[in-house]
Design a protein around this motif. Structure first.
Motif, PDB file in Angstrom:
ATOM      1  N   ALA A 213       0.828  -1.026  -0.046  1.00  0.00           N
ATOM      2  CA  ALA A 213       0.029   0.104  -0.300  1.00  0.00           C
ATOM      3  C   ALA A 213       0.968   1.271  -0.084  1.00  0.00           C
ATOM      4  O   ALA A 213       0.267   2.134  -0.729  1.00  0.00           O
ATOM      5  CB  ALA A 213      -0.792   0.194   1.180  1.00  0.00           C
ATOM      6  N   ALA A 214       1.703   1.325   0.836  1.00  0.00           N
ATOM      7  CA  ALA A 214       2.833   2.118   0.443  1.00  0.00           C
ATOM      8  C   ALA A 214       3.014   2.643  -0.470  1.00  0.00           C
ATOM      9  O   ALA A 214       3.935   4.437  -1.065  1.00  0.00           O
ATOM     10  CB  ALA A 214       3.822   2.203   2.188  1.00  0.00           C
ATOM     11  N   MET A 215       3.528   2.168  -1.485  1.00  0.00           N
ATOM     12  CA  MET A 215       4.593   1.676  -2.326  1.00  0.00           C
ATOM     13  C   MET A 215       3.428   2.436  -3.314  1.00  0.00           C
ATOM     14  O   MET A 215       4.184   2.972  -4.203  1.00  0.00           O
ATOM     15  CB  MET A 215       5.146   0.203  -2.854  1.00  0.00           C
ATOM     16  N   LYS A 216       1.835   1.928  -3.309  1.00  0.00           N
ATOM     17  CA  LYS A 216       1.571   3.076  -4.122  1.00  0.00           C
ATOM     18  C   LYS A 216       0.986   4.171  -3.789  1.00  0.00           C
ATOM     19  O   LYS A 216       0.350   4.925  -4.054  1.00  0.00           O
ATOM     20  CB  LYS A 216       0.218   1.876  -4.361  1.00  0.00           C
ATOM     21  N   GLY A 217       1.414   5.094  -2.268  1.00  0.00           N
ATOM     22  CA  GLY A 217       1.540   5.918  -2.332  1.00  0.00           C
ATOM     23  C   GLY A 217       0.187   6.176  -1.090  1.00  0.00           C
ATOM     24  O   GLY A 217      -0.169   7.081  -0.770  1.00  0.00           O
ATOM     25  N   ASP A 218      -0.353   4.786  -0.532  1.00  0.00           N
ATOM     26  CA  ASP A 218      -1.205   5.051   0.586  1.00  0.00           C
ATOM     27  C   ASP A 218      -0.586   6.153   1.438  1.00  0.00           C
ATOM     28  O   ASP A 218       0.394   5.207   1.954  1.00  0.00           O
ATOM     29  CB  ASP A 218      -1.771   3.605   0.289  1.00  0.00           C
ATOM     30  N   SER A 219      -1.072   6.982   1.758  1.00  0.00           N
ATOM     31  CA  SER A 219      -0.460   7.402   3.157  1.00  0.00           C
ATOM     32  C   SER A 219      -0.493   7.113   4.493  1.00  0.00           C
ATOM     33  O   SER A 219       0.189   7.117   4.844  1.00  0.00           O
ATOM     34  CB  SER A 219      -1.328   9.214   2.955  1.00  0.00           C
ATOM     35  N   LEU A 220      -1.499   6.565   5.039  1.00  0.00           N
ATOM     36  CA  LEU A 220      -2.100   5.797   5.875  1.00  0.00           C
ATOM     37  C   LEU A 220      -0.444   4.974   6.268  1.00  0.00           C
ATOM     38  O   LEU A 220       0.347   4.900   7.094  1.00  0.00           O
ATOM     39  CB  LEU A 220      -3.166   5.130   6.257  1.00  0.00           C
ATOM     40  N   ALA A 221      -0.979   4.022   4.903  1.00  0.00           N
ATOM     41  CA  ALA A 221       0.626   3.330   4.665  1.00  0.00           C
ATOM     42  C   ALA A 221       2.167   3.875   5.457  1.00  0.00           C
ATOM     43  O   ALA A 221       2.753   3.307   6.139  1.00  0.00           O
ATOM     44  CB  ALA A 221       0.628   2.213   3.862  1.00  0.00           C
ATOM     45  N   LYS A 222       1.925   4.718   4.578  1.00  0.00           N
ATOM     46  CA  LYS A 222       3.626   5.380   4.653  1.00  0.00           C
ATOM     47  C   LYS A 222       3.588   5.968   6.413  1.00  0.00           C
ATOM     48  O   LYS A 222       4.347   6.056   6.911  1.00  0.00           O
ATOM     49  CB  LYS A 222       3.068   6.764   3.900  1.00  0.00           C
ATOM     50  N   GLU A 223       2.133   6.268   6.578  1.00  0.00           N
ATOM     51  CA  GLU A 223       2.900   7.046   8.874  1.00  0.00           C
ATOM     52  C   GLU A 223       2.601   5.857   9.170  1.00  0.00           C
ATOM     53  O   GLU A 223       3.397   5.734  10.317  1.00  0.00           O
ATOM     54  CB  GLU A 223       1.081   7.431   8.255  1.00  0.00           C
ATOM     55  N   ILE A 224       2.094   4.791   8.744  1.00  0.00           N
ATOM     56  CA  ILE A 224       2.644   3.508   9.376  1.00  0.00           C
ATOM     57  C   ILE A 224       4.170   3.047   9.804  1.00  0.00           C
ATOM     58  O   ILE A 224       4.381   2.862  10.481  1.00  0.00           O
ATOM     59  CB  ILE A 224       1.847   2.141   9.710  1.00  0.00           C
ATOM     60  N   PHE A 225       4.442   3.453   8.268  1.00  0.00           N
ATOM     61  CA  PHE A 225       6.129   3.164   8.449  1.00  0.00           C
ATOM     62  C   PHE A 225       6.694   3.877   9.351  1.00  0.00           C
ATOM     63  O   PHE A 225       7.656   3.800   9.493  1.00  0.00           O
ATOM     64  CB  PHE A 225       6.682   3.154   7.198  1.00  0.00           C
ATOM     65  N   GLU A 226       6.611   5.087   9.149  1.00  0.00           N
ATOM     66  CA  GLU A 226       7.389   6.263   9.844  1.00  0.00           C
ATOM     67  C   GLU A 226       6.835   5.819  11.663  1.00  0.00           C
ATOM     68  O   GLU A 226       7.991   6.908  11.942  1.00  0.00           O
ATOM     69  CB  GLU A 226       6.309   7.588   9.660  1.00  0.00           C
ATOM     70  N   PHE A 227       5.949   5.459  12.117  1.00  0.00           N
ATOM     71  CA  PHE A 227       6.015   5.250  12.888  1.00  0.00           C
ATOM     72  C   PHE A 227       6.838   4.671  13.788  1.00  0.00           C
ATOM     73  O   PHE A 227       7.184   4.373  14.609  1.00  0.00           O
ATOM     74  CB  PHE A 227       4.787   5.088  13.845  1.00  0.00           C
TER      75      PHE A 227
END
Length: 318
Positions: free
Chosen positions: A226-240
């Protein structure tokens, strides 16, 4: 005449990977079995024996194995697993003795993350380093600590359980070890899936393709995709996740003054999604003595090679 091959076995919380390795570190053949398929260790060893027997015959290694080296969670210096929360067998398990008896080949067992550190130091990005900490990010979080060129083992051979350092003592997550707020409940693959479920529950209206997956089926791979598709919530999970890991590494640096941390395992394959927040948080939280002085690297060894090669190196010492 010295027998030319060693067997390396890496027992992970999800899969067990095994391989036959020659003296130059060439892997002649590999196979894997699910670690959790059998609730009794005897049945597990039977399947392990079947797979390895086929591999030895295929590689013409029967009668040519010097020793078996095993990387296993929670193993002490005597090859006994007293407790490992990710393994289903009745404890304690005298693993080195059981494997040696089952195969008729001398066996030696060490902590799985220690085996990975040995493999990375011998064949990977940590070549030439005398001081580094290997962090394994898989079903759990493990670590192998090398100081002054030597693997730190401790009194019982159990040194390097940094995944069970408590990073959130207040309102932290319950860990399989029985404590609250351990690093592995946040920064393992299962921890990322747990974070995803929490984020989706607390922000039900936040747009995310992760809402399309049943919560109980969510995996860290789903979050990565999901993050690789630009999903902002998924990116937030990786940031956390990365921020929490970087904060923990800043504390670990004070222990052994490492030249580098090496991240290894399935979650480390997320690359910059994880690595960038780790580096930012590390520099933010580390004391001034180490700012800008400690490298944070991704393993150069693909898949299970670091643990497998490290385990096989252990096999040469029996």
């Amino acid at each position: 005449m010295r027998k030319p091959y060693s067997i390396g076995i890496d027992i992970g919380g999800t899969n067990t990977v095994m391989g036959i390795v020659d003296t130059r570190g060439n892997i002649l053949g590999t196979a894997s079995i699910p670690t959790l398929r059998h609730s009794h260790v005897k049945q597990y060893l039977d399947e392990l024996h079947t797979e390895l027997s086929v591999m030895m015959e295929r590689t013409d290694a029967i009668g040519k194995i010097h020793g078996i080296g095993v990387g296993a969670p929670g193993a002490d210096r005597n090859g006994v697993i007293e407790y490992a929360e990710n393994l289903p067998w009745e404890m304690p398990v005298r693993l080195a003795e059981l494997i040696s008896l089952r195969f008729g080949i001398p066996a030696k067992v060490t902590n799985d993350a220690n085996a990975a550190a040995i493999g990375e130091m011998t064949y990977g990005v940590a070549r030439g380093m005398s001081d580094f900490i290997m962090i394994t990010l898989g079903t759990g979080v493990g670590s192998g600590i090398v100081a002054d060129g030597k693997l730190l083992q401790g009194h019982n051979g159990l040194a390097g359980e940094l995944g069970h350092a408590i990073v959130r003592p207040q309102n932290g997550r319950m860990c399989g070890c029985g404590r609250i707020g351990c690093l592995e409940t946040y920064c393992s693959a299962t921890g990322v899936a747990r974070t995803a479920r929490e984020f989706l529950h607390s922000t039900p209206l936040a747009p995310s393709i992760l809402h399309d997956i049943a919560p109980e089926k969510l995996t860290s791979k789903d979050v990565y995709d999901a993050a690789m598709k630009g999903d902002s919530l998924a990116k937030e999970i990786f940031e956390f996740t990365g921020s929490m890991l970087g904060e923990a590494l800043a504390n670990f640096a004070t222990f052994s003054d490492p030249e580098a941390f090496v991240l290894f395992g399935g979650l480390a394959k997320s690359g910059d999604l994880l690595l960038q927040p780790v580096k930012r948080a590390f520099e933010q939280h580390v004391i001034s003595l180490w700012k800008g002085k400690v490298k944070i690297l991704l393993s150069e060894l693909k898949d299970a090679d670091a643990a497998l090669l490290g385990a096989s190196a252990v096999g040469w010492t029996v």
